[in-house]
Write a protein that holds these residues in place. Sequence first.
Motif, PDB file in Angstrom:
ATOM      1  N   ILE A  71       0.833  -1.206   0.000  1.00 59.11           N
ATOM      2  CA  ILE A  71       0.000   0.000   0.000  1.00 59.11           C
ATOM      3  C   ILE A  71       0.870   1.260   0.000  1.00 59.11           C
ATOM      4  O   ILE A  71       0.519   2.285  -0.584  1.00 59.11           O
ATOM      5  N   ASP A  72       2.062   1.174   0.610  1.00 57.39           N
ATOM      6  CA  ASP A  72       2.910   2.361   0.751  1.00 57.39           C
ATOM      7  C   ASP A  72       4.023   2.448  -0.284  1.00 57.39           C
ATOM      8  O   ASP A  72       4.684   3.470  -0.409  1.00 57.39           O
ATOM      9  N   THR A  73       4.241   1.366  -1.041  1.00 57.39           N
ATOM     10  CA  THR A  73       5.399   1.362  -1.937  1.00 57.39           C
ATOM     11  C   THR A  73       5.044   1.079  -3.397  1.00 57.39           C
ATOM     12  O   THR A  73       5.927   1.047  -4.250  1.00 57.39           O
ATOM     13  N   ALA A  74       3.746   0.850  -3.699  1.00 57.30           N
ATOM     14  CA  ALA A  74       3.358   0.450  -5.050  1.00 57.30           C
ATOM     15  C   ALA A  74       3.744   1.505  -6.101  1.00 57.30           C
ATOM     16  O   ALA A  74       3.826   2.687  -5.808  1.00 57.30           O
ATOM     17  N   ASP A  75       4.007   1.015  -7.333  1.00 57.67           N
ATOM     18  CA  ASP A  75       4.274   1.931  -8.441  1.00 57.67           C
ATOM     19  C   ASP A  75       2.986   2.649  -8.840  1.00 57.67           C
ATOM     20  O   ASP A  75       2.971   3.816  -9.156  1.00 57.67           O
ATOM     21  N   TYR A  76       1.906   1.873  -8.887  1.00 57.85           N
ATOM     22  CA  TYR A  76       0.600   2.466  -9.198  1.00 57.85           C
ATOM     23  C   TYR A  76      -0.471   1.527  -8.653  1.00 57.85           C
ATOM     24  O   TYR A  76      -0.183   0.413  -8.225  1.00 57.85           O
ATOM     25  N   THR A  77      -1.701   1.989  -8.692  1.00 56.79           N
ATOM     26  CA  THR A  77      -2.794   1.225  -8.105  1.00 56.79           C
ATOM     27  C   THR A  77      -3.947   1.135  -9.082  1.00 56.79           C
ATOM     28  O   THR A  77      -4.304   2.142  -9.712  1.00 56.79           O
ATOM     29  N   LEU A  78      -4.492  -0.069  -9.236  1.00 59.25           N
ATOM     30  CA  LEU A  78      -5.644  -0.275 -10.116  1.00 59.25           C
ATOM     31  C   LEU A  78      -6.906  -0.354  -9.259  1.00 59.25           C
ATOM     32  O   LEU A  78      -6.859  -0.803  -8.122  1.00 59.25           O
ATOM     33  N   VAL A  79      -8.010   0.090  -9.830  1.00 62.73           N
ATOM     34  CA  VAL A  79      -9.260  -0.012  -9.084  1.00 62.73           C
ATOM     35  C   VAL A  79     -10.277  -0.833  -9.874  1.00 62.73           C
ATOM     36  O   VAL A  79     -10.356  -0.720 -11.092  1.00 62.73           O
ATOM     37  N   ASP A  80     -10.977  -1.697  -9.149  1.00 58.00           N
ATOM     38  CA  ASP A  80     -11.991  -2.553  -9.754  1.00 58.00           C
ATOM     39  C   ASP A  80     -13.312  -2.287  -9.034  1.00 58.00           C
ATOM     40  O   ASP A  80     -13.415  -2.515  -7.823  1.00 58.00           O
ATOM     41  N   TYR A  81     -14.313  -1.819  -9.771  1.00 60.07           N
ATOM     42  CA  TYR A  81     -15.593  -1.497  -9.135  1.00 60.07           C
ATOM     43  C   TYR A  81     -16.570  -2.675  -9.134  1.00 60.07           C
ATOM     44  O   TYR A  81     -17.727  -2.501  -8.793  1.00 60.07           O
ATOM     45  N   ASN A  82     -16.100  -3.848  -9.543  1.00 62.66           N
ATOM     46  CA  ASN A  82     -17.004  -5.008  -9.461  1.00 62.66           C
ATOM     47  C   ASN A  82     -17.478  -5.240  -8.032  1.00 62.66           C
ATOM     48  O   ASN A  82     -18.614  -5.618  -7.798  1.00 62.66           O
ATOM     49  N   ARG A  83     -16.575  -5.034  -7.077  1.00 64.05           N
ATOM     50  CA  ARG A  83     -16.944  -5.303  -5.686  1.00 64.05           C
ATOM     51  C   ARG A  83     -17.828  -4.196  -5.114  1.00 64.05           C
ATOM     52  O   ARG A  83     -18.538  -4.416  -4.133  1.00 64.05           O
ATOM     53  N   ALA A  84     -17.752  -3.009  -5.702  1.00 64.74           N
ATOM     54  CA  ALA A  84     -18.514  -1.874  -5.157  1.00 64.74           C
ATOM     55  C   ALA A  84     -20.003  -2.192  -5.154  1.00 64.74           C
ATOM     56  O   ALA A  84     -20.587  -2.462  -6.198  1.00 64.74           O
ATOM     57  N   GLY A  85     -20.604  -2.200  -3.968  1.00 67.10           N
ATOM     58  CA  GLY A  85     -22.024  -2.492  -3.870  1.00 67.10           C
ATOM     59  C   GLY A  85     -22.331  -3.924  -3.458  1.00 67.10           C
ATOM     60  O   GLY A  85     -23.495  -4.288  -3.290  1.00 67.10           O
ATOM     61  N   THR A  86     -21.295  -4.742  -3.274  1.00 68.94           N
ATOM     62  CA  THR A  86     -21.538  -6.078  -2.723  1.00 68.94           C
ATOM     63  C   THR A  86     -22.075  -5.899  -1.305  1.00 68.94           C
ATOM     64  O   THR A  86     -21.558  -5.083  -0.548  1.00 68.94           O
ATOM     65  N   PRO A  87     -23.143  -6.617  -0.944  1.00 69.06           N
ATOM     66  CA  PRO A  87     -23.693  -6.406   0.396  1.00 69.06           C
ATOM     67  C   PRO A  87     -22.715  -6.826   1.497  1.00 69.06           C
ATOM     68  O   PRO A  87     -22.138  -7.908   1.436  1.00 69.06           O
ATOM     69  N   LEU A  88     -22.565  -5.953   2.455  1.00 70.89           N
ATOM     70  CA  LEU A  88     -21.700  -6.237   3.594  1.00 70.89           C
ATOM     71  C   LEU A  88     -22.527  -6.150   4.849  1.00 70.89           C
ATOM     72  O   LEU A  88     -23.454  -5.351   4.937  1.00 70.89           O
ATOM     73  N   MET A  89     -22.136  -6.953   5.824  1.00 77.19           N
ATOM     74  CA  MET A  89     -22.692  -6.767   7.140  1.00 77.19           C
ATOM     75  C   MET A  89     -21.518  -6.469   8.048  1.00 77.19           C
ATOM     76  O   MET A  89     -20.527  -7.206   8.041  1.00 77.19           O
ATOM     77  N   GLU A  90     -21.616  -5.389   8.795  1.00 80.51           N
ATOM     78  CA  GLU A  90     -20.554  -5.090   9.748  1.00 80.51           C
ATOM     79  C   GLU A  90     -21.033  -5.456  11.139  1.00 80.51           C
ATOM     80  O   GLU A  90     -22.012  -4.907  11.649  1.00 80.51           O
ATOM     81  N   VAL A  91     -20.333  -6.411  11.735  1.00 79.42           N
ATOM     82  CA  VAL A  91     -20.691  -6.900  13.063  1.00 79.42           C
ATOM     83  C   VAL A  91     -19.756  -6.234  14.067  1.00 79.42           C
ATOM     84  O   VAL A  91     -18.541  -6.416  13.992  1.00 79.42           O
ATOM     85  N   VAL A  92     -20.312  -5.450  14.970  1.00 83.66           N
ATOM     86  CA  VAL A  92     -19.490  -4.725  15.941  1.00 83.66           C
ATOM     87  C   VAL A  92     -19.672  -5.346  17.321  1.00 83.66           C
ATOM     88  O   VAL A  92     -20.788  -5.404  17.837  1.00 83.66           O
ATOM     89  N   THR A  93     -18.598  -5.805  17.895  1.00 74.79           N
ATOM     90  CA  THR A  93     -18.704  -6.412  19.235  1.00 74.79           C
ATOM     91  C   THR A  93     -18.388  -5.375  20.306  1.00 74.79           C
ATOM     92  O   THR A  93     -17.779  -4.350  20.045  1.00 74.79           O
ATOM     93  N   GLU A  94     -18.789  -5.668  21.516  1.00 76.67           N
ATOM     94  CA  GLU A  94     -18.314  -4.897  22.666  1.00 76.67           C
ATOM     95  C   GLU A  94     -16.854  -5.296  22.894  1.00 76.67           C
ATOM     96  O   GLU A  94     -16.416  -6.354  22.431  1.00 76.67           O
ATOM     97  N   PRO A  95     -16.110  -4.479  23.632  1.00 72.46           N
ATOM     98  CA  PRO A  95     -14.695  -4.831  23.886  1.00 72.46           C
ATOM     99  C   PRO A  95     -14.592  -5.943  24.919  1.00 72.46           C
ATOM    100  O   PRO A  95     -14.075  -5.747  26.019  1.00 72.46           O
TER     101      PRO A  95
END
Length: 495
Positions: free
Chosen positions: A145-169
């Motif tokens: 992430i910090d040393t790449a020559d360049y970065t490609l972006v793929d929007y296929n994943r954009a909009g895939t349903p996610l569930m974020e599960v947040v626990t207590e500590p």
Amino acid sequence: MTAQAVETEDLATVIGLEVHVQLETETKIFCGCSTDPSDEPNTNTCPVCLGLPGALPVVNEAAVEAAVKVGKAVDATIPEETTFHRKNYYYPDLPKNFQITQYDDPICQDGELAFPVGGERRSVDIRRAHLEEDPGSLQHVGGGIDTADYTLVDYNRAGTPLMEVVTEPDFRSPGEVRAFLAKLTEVLEYLGVFDAGRDGSLRVDANLSIVDMSDVAADEIDASVLEDADPNRTEVKNISSHRGAEKALTYEETRQRNAIKRGRAVEQETRHWDESKGVTLSMRSKEEEKDYRYFREADLPPLRVADWKERLEIPELPDARRERFREEYGLSAEAASKLTSTKEVADFFEDVASEFDADLAATWVADELLGELNYRDMQITDVADRFDEIERLVELVANDEITAKNARETVLRGMLDDRDAPDEIVEREGLGKTSGDAVRDAVEAAIDENPDAVSDYHDGEDGAINFLVGQVMQKTGGSADPGDVNRRLREELAR
Ligand code: ADP
Ligand code: ZN
Ligand code: MG
């Protein structure tokens, strides 16, 4: 937290998780694009998931159903009505510059999940689990992430349903985190809403702090103790596996403890887990909620889910099923555990057990089949289209038509390696248990051809019988039953 050297034995580790899981649906959460990850980059896109002006989101019912099922499985409260919010931030994988997520009335609230760890049972509280859209994915070329020559972006994943599960500590060690993730994965797979085999389907942000416990016992840490202690914590991102979570948190735990031992303060920051180097690296100071400028997503009306909880059924969950298997089929804890490891295995076992003896079914599914699959790095789902054939194999053993050894070593392995049908292999390899006439002929031939062994036997040398049994086995291609051959030989020799 005071920047003063502290005795290590007074320190407790406190961990809370934000787990992102991709829900397995055919299409994305707010548009009709496919979620198939194997498609060419940037082919599963449309104005909605590319964030083009004027495009309007529509909620995918299947994603909401999956979320409600998860809520039921973790005993969460599901509100009458749930709403969506915009979380504003700028990042190349986020074409709209905001993410549609949920804020103050998420679809699942106040749940819990129990899991086994180190021979004990632990339970952590799930503060919330909300629906959101996955951003696109970035591919860093020529470095990290910090040393790449360049970065490609793929929007296929954009909009895939996610569930974020947040626990207590509620976690007190990295090992507990790993055990929790294993249980969560198991439950999600049972619900049929999650594919653990999909790359990046589970991503963990893990918050860790070290709390000075000189005044309280570690098992007394609760919300108010934490509020008083108010330790600085780090959020470790980029964790994508159960093992990775344990490793990253073990590293982070040691790093923070060492800092505290030396009287240095722990910065409140976001850190990046570098899997290949096995270290966490400082990324940026942690964003705060106000940075995101949450506001209601005006393009999506409130969603009434009041009656969904009643309407939607969830299957028997792994723990309950394990217990039932032990009682109903009289299985050992180990066998019951193996047989409920995934829903597919459990379903198949029950199928086999309904036709044959439960012990035989358990042996063939838990030991033979899973063992051979494991050896080949295969999953039960890889042979889902061959369950009938596997049942036929069990039937051949149950009917005593082939020996267990041949069934395992020749038939099952042949079925898995060459995709042949069991009867085909039995026929081709001549494995059908030779019975009746064929064994009798082989016994007579062995006696005729080996007069020395016969006279040894008559002279009281009992070991000679083993030689003759071997001869008969050879003549029958190993398909006779050795015990049966032994008996027949003795009978014949006694005449
Ligand atoms: P924030 O608003 O800073 O994101 P939250 O209260 O929303 O903090 O909690 C985010 C995550 O951090 C949750 O998973 C929670 O369990 C975890 N967390 C909260 N306090 C601590 C702590 N002291 N140590 C470790 N994790 C914590
Ligand atoms: Zn789309
Ligand atoms: Mg938060």
